[in-house]
Design a protein around this motif. Structure first.
Motif, mmCIF file in Angstrom:
data_model
loop_
_atom_site.group_PDB
_atom_site.id
_atom_site.type_symbol
_atom_site.label_atom_id
_atom_site.label_comp_id
_atom_site.label_asym_id
_atom_site.label_seq_id
_atom_site.Cartn_x
_atom_site.Cartn_y
_atom_site.Cartn_z
ATOM 1 N N LEU A 383 0.823 -1.209 0.000
ATOM 2 C CA LEU A 383 0.000 0.000 0.000
ATOM 3 C C LEU A 383 0.859 1.262 0.000
ATOM 4 C CD1 LEU A 383 -2.773 -1.050 2.565
ATOM 5 C CD2 LEU A 383 -2.934 -0.979 0.074
ATOM 6 N N ASN A 384 1.968 1.199 0.689
ATOM 7 C CA ASN A 384 2.855 2.373 0.738
ATOM 8 C C ASN A 384 3.427 2.660 -0.637
ATOM 9 O OD1 ASN A 384 4.471 4.391 2.388
ATOM 10 N ND2 ASN A 384 6.139 3.213 1.441
ATOM 11 N N SER A 502 6.637 -1.384 -7.443
ATOM 12 C CA SER A 502 6.605 -1.834 -6.053
ATOM 13 C C SER A 502 7.345 -3.162 -5.939
ATOM 14 C CB SER A 502 5.169 -1.998 -5.585
ATOM 15 O OG SER A 502 5.130 -2.563 -4.300
ATOM 16 N N THR A 503 8.208 -3.232 -4.947
ATOM 17 C CA THR A 503 8.949 -4.467 -4.733
ATOM 18 C C THR A 503 8.583 -5.144 -3.423
ATOM 19 O OG1 THR A 503 10.733 -3.216 -3.698
ATOM 20 C CG2 THR A 503 10.913 -3.621 -6.079
ATOM 21 N N ASN A 504 7.785 -4.492 -2.641
ATOM 22 C CA ASN A 504 7.445 -5.031 -1.322
ATOM 23 C C ASN A 504 6.211 -5.951 -1.395
ATOM 24 O OD1 ASN A 504 9.512 -3.623 0.132
ATOM 25 N ND2 ASN A 504 8.288 -1.742 -0.104
ATOM 26 N N GLY A 534 -10.997 -5.504 -1.140
ATOM 27 C CA GLY A 534 -10.168 -4.354 -0.772
ATOM 28 C C GLY A 534 -9.185 -4.713 0.315
ATOM 29 N N ARG A 535 -8.161 -3.820 0.424
ATOM 30 C CA ARG A 535 -7.173 -4.012 1.482
ATOM 31 C C ARG A 535 -7.392 -2.987 2.608
ATOM 32 N NH1 ARG A 535 -4.214 -7.816 -1.080
ATOM 33 N NH2 ARG A 535 -3.968 -7.559 -3.339
ATOM 34 N N THR A 536 -7.928 -1.840 2.247
ATOM 35 C CA THR A 536 -8.406 -0.851 3.223
ATOM 36 C C THR A 536 -9.693 -0.274 2.668
ATOM 37 O OG1 THR A 536 -7.281 1.055 2.266
ATOM 38 C CG2 THR A 536 -6.022 -0.280 3.852
ATOM 39 N N ILE A 537 -10.341 0.614 3.442
ATOM 40 C CA ILE A 537 -11.583 1.210 2.977
ATOM 41 C C ILE A 537 -11.352 2.114 1.771
ATOM 42 C CG2 ILE A 537 -11.465 3.229 4.484
ATOM 43 C CD1 ILE A 537 -14.508 2.842 4.902
ATOM 44 N N ASN A 538 -10.125 2.648 1.646
ATOM 45 C CA ASN A 538 -9.806 3.523 0.514
ATOM 46 C C ASN A 538 -9.073 2.794 -0.605
ATOM 47 O OD1 ASN A 538 -10.881 5.892 1.756
ATOM 48 N ND2 ASN A 538 -9.012 5.999 3.045
ATOM 49 N N HIS A 539 -8.768 1.536 -0.360
ATOM 50 C CA HIS A 539 -8.034 0.745 -1.354
ATOM 51 C C HIS A 539 -8.879 -0.495 -1.653
ATOM 52 C CE1 HIS A 539 -4.078 -0.218 -3.293
ATOM 53 N NE2 HIS A 539 -4.621 -1.444 -3.289
#
Length: 552
Positions: A383-384, A502-504, A534-539
């Protein structure tokens, strides 16, 4: 000389002439009732027996009693209507069995009236001349309504002028056929007298019947095969052979431990043979007890197989349970599923397509074997990296094949194992699934399990398959997963030394899926699915997919 004496005595004694005198006795009525119907109405049980004057072969009338209320006067009107005639078969002291001697105008019922009409001997018989009755036997004498007397008179008429050997044979044949007839004794003695005449003249006489054929007074058993075992619930036929003194037979049956027997009237199956079938519902484990009685012309009965206090026994075995062999069911299915985790931005998404071929063996043991292939393509990251740093998602791809086995320990509980191997963009990878199914796969069931795919990530899920509606199968599924970027990966930086992808490792997200199918034919199903993940409410984002399956 003895032969002519017999002819004189026989014809005089047997003649029952008709009379038209005004003082002749009127017929006497003996009224009875139909007690029961046996053999689907073919045999009627009457309360007329030998005690009332009923005899085997006698004809009785059957009447239907009616009681109606007059629609105008309101009076109750009672009457009866004749529906046919019956012929008496077996006659016991208080009951008899009868069959229709002609077509009945109505179906007989319990409670119908039966009438036995017996004519008294006229006071002054008047013999008709041979010219008035050209069809009567020679001698000018008639036999009235006595069938046995008519047979005797006809036999004497045919033997007129015959030699002694012919007469002896005819008399003895009659004795063999009707050993209990009213004229059997006198014919036997006449045949013996004629034999002595032949022997005095030195001529050979015909073979003499055994005297026991006339002297016996009770029926005896000729043959009977005793069954040792029978199958529960399956009707059992029993047959017995009796000598010519038996006029009928009755089979008495009871289950072990019961105090009373159930009588079954045995039907004639030819001269001397009697048979009856024990219904299947009376054949109850562990055994049944029975005995057989022979009935006589007098109405008395004698046990010929077993005794009431010491019956024969038949072991009853439980019927084998025949189970229908389970049909092996083959199936093929194609499923495609798209899921977006970040508002259709394209940096956190998955598209998976999988084809399956399976063979189902049964409810328990090895229930099914399945094999197939899959194509997994996705883009993802942390996400970051995606939302804060604005990096693009890392592409992930796996093309794989798998083998799956379902083992059922009970028809409502099974374990599923899957092994997979495939190709990533940079090498070979593998993985698998372990699932538990609660319920039967052909009915509503619940599946719990997890999945690990190398280079892609892990996934745990719960799946409810509803088969409540025959034509509309429904699937509800939830998932917890870090796919597609389930592991970290190094990526080359750009020209400025900064990473571009993204690599993480991606964070864990959740999915909710609802799939509804329609069964076009019993084996062909199409389905559509929608999802949200989703992974969060915004994602978070939507998803969709479909499936088609066929089994045979």
């Amino acid at each position: 000389m003895a032969a002519f004496c017999l002819l004189g005595i026989g014809t005089g004694a047997l003649a029952q002439t008709k009379t038209s005198a005004p003082g002749a006795a009127e017929p006497a009525e003996i009224t009875g009732t139909v007690l029961a119907l046996e053999e689907e109405g073919e045999e009627l049980i009457l309360d007329l027996g030998a005690n009332q004057g009923a005899t085997e072969g006698a004809t009785v009338e059957i009447w239907r009693p009616l009681k109606l209320k007059h629609p105008v006067t309101g009076k109750v009107i009672s009457d009866r209507f004749k529906i046919g005639t019956l012929e008496l078969g077996q006659v016991r002291p208080s009951m008899s069995i009868a069959k229709a001697s002609s077509t009945l105008t109505r179906t007989p019922e319990k409670g119908d009236l039966v009438i036995l009409r017996k004519k008294n001997q006229p006071a002054a018989p008047e013999t008709k001349s041979p010219t008035e009755e050209p069809d009567k036997p020679a001698g000018g004498e008639t036999t009235g309504g006595d069938p046995e007397a008519l047979v005797i008179a006809t036999m004497f008429s045919k033997l007129e002028g015959a030699d002694l050997v012919t007469r002896i044979k005819a008399y003895e044949d009659y004795v063999r056929e009707k050993p209990n007839g009213r004229y059997a004794r006198v014919l036997y003695e006449e045949a013996a007298s004629l034999r002595r005449l032949l022997e005095a003249d030195g001529k050979p006489s015909p073979k003499k019947p055994k005297k026991a054929q006339v002297d016996r007074t009770e029926p005896t058993l000729v043959s009977f095969s005793r069954p040792k075992a029978a199958v529960s619930g399956t009707p059992l036929a029993l047959a017995v052979e009796l000598d010519d003194l038996a006029t009928g037979a009755i089979l008495h049956v009871r289950s072990k431990g019961r105090p009373t027997y159930t009588p079954l009237v045995m039907a004639s199956a030819g001269p001397g043979y009697w048979t009856a079938t024990v219904p299947g519902d009376r054949l109850v484990t562990p055994e049944i007890e029975y005995f057989i009685e022979a009935t006589m012309e007098s109405g008395a009965a004698k046990a010929v197989v077993g005794l009431p206090g010491s019956p024969e026994r038949i072991q009853i075995e439980s019927a084998p349970r025949i189970t229908r062999p389970e049909k092996r069911i083959a199936s093929a299915m194609l499923l495609t599923d798209f899921a977006d985790y970040n508002g259709l931005k394209g940096d956190d998404r998955v598209w998976q397509t999988e084809g399956t071929f399976g063979l189902r063996y049964g409810d328990t043991g090895v229930r099914a074997l399945r094999t197939g292939f899959g194509v997994y393509r996705g883009v993802g990251g942390s996400l970051n990296d995606l939302d804060v740093l604005g990096l693009s998602g890392r592409p992930v791809g796996l093309t794989y094949g798998y083998l799956e086995t379902e083992v059922a320990f009970h028809r409502l509980f099974s374990v599923i194992g899957r092994a997979a191997i495939g190709l990533l963009d940079d090498g070979i990878s593998g993985g698998g699934q372990v699932l538990v199914r609660i319920g039967n796969d052909r009915e509503t069931n619940l599946v719990l399990g997890g999945e690990l795919l190398g280079g892609v990530g892990t996934r745990g899920f719960t799946q409810l398959e509803l088969n409540t509606f025959k034509r509309v199968p429904i699937l509800i599924r939830t998932e917890v997963t870090n796919q597609p970027a389930g592991s970290s990966l190094s990526s080359p930086p750009d020209e400025d030394g900064q990473p571009t992808q993204s690599t993480n490792e991606g964070e864990v997200g959740a999915r909710g899926i609802v799939q509804v199918g329609y069964r076009i034919t019993p084996g062909f199903v199409v389905a559509a699915r929608v999802s949200f993940q989703g992974r969060t409410i915004n994602h978070a984002g939507p998803g969709f997919g479909g499936a088609v399956g066929y089994e045979w």
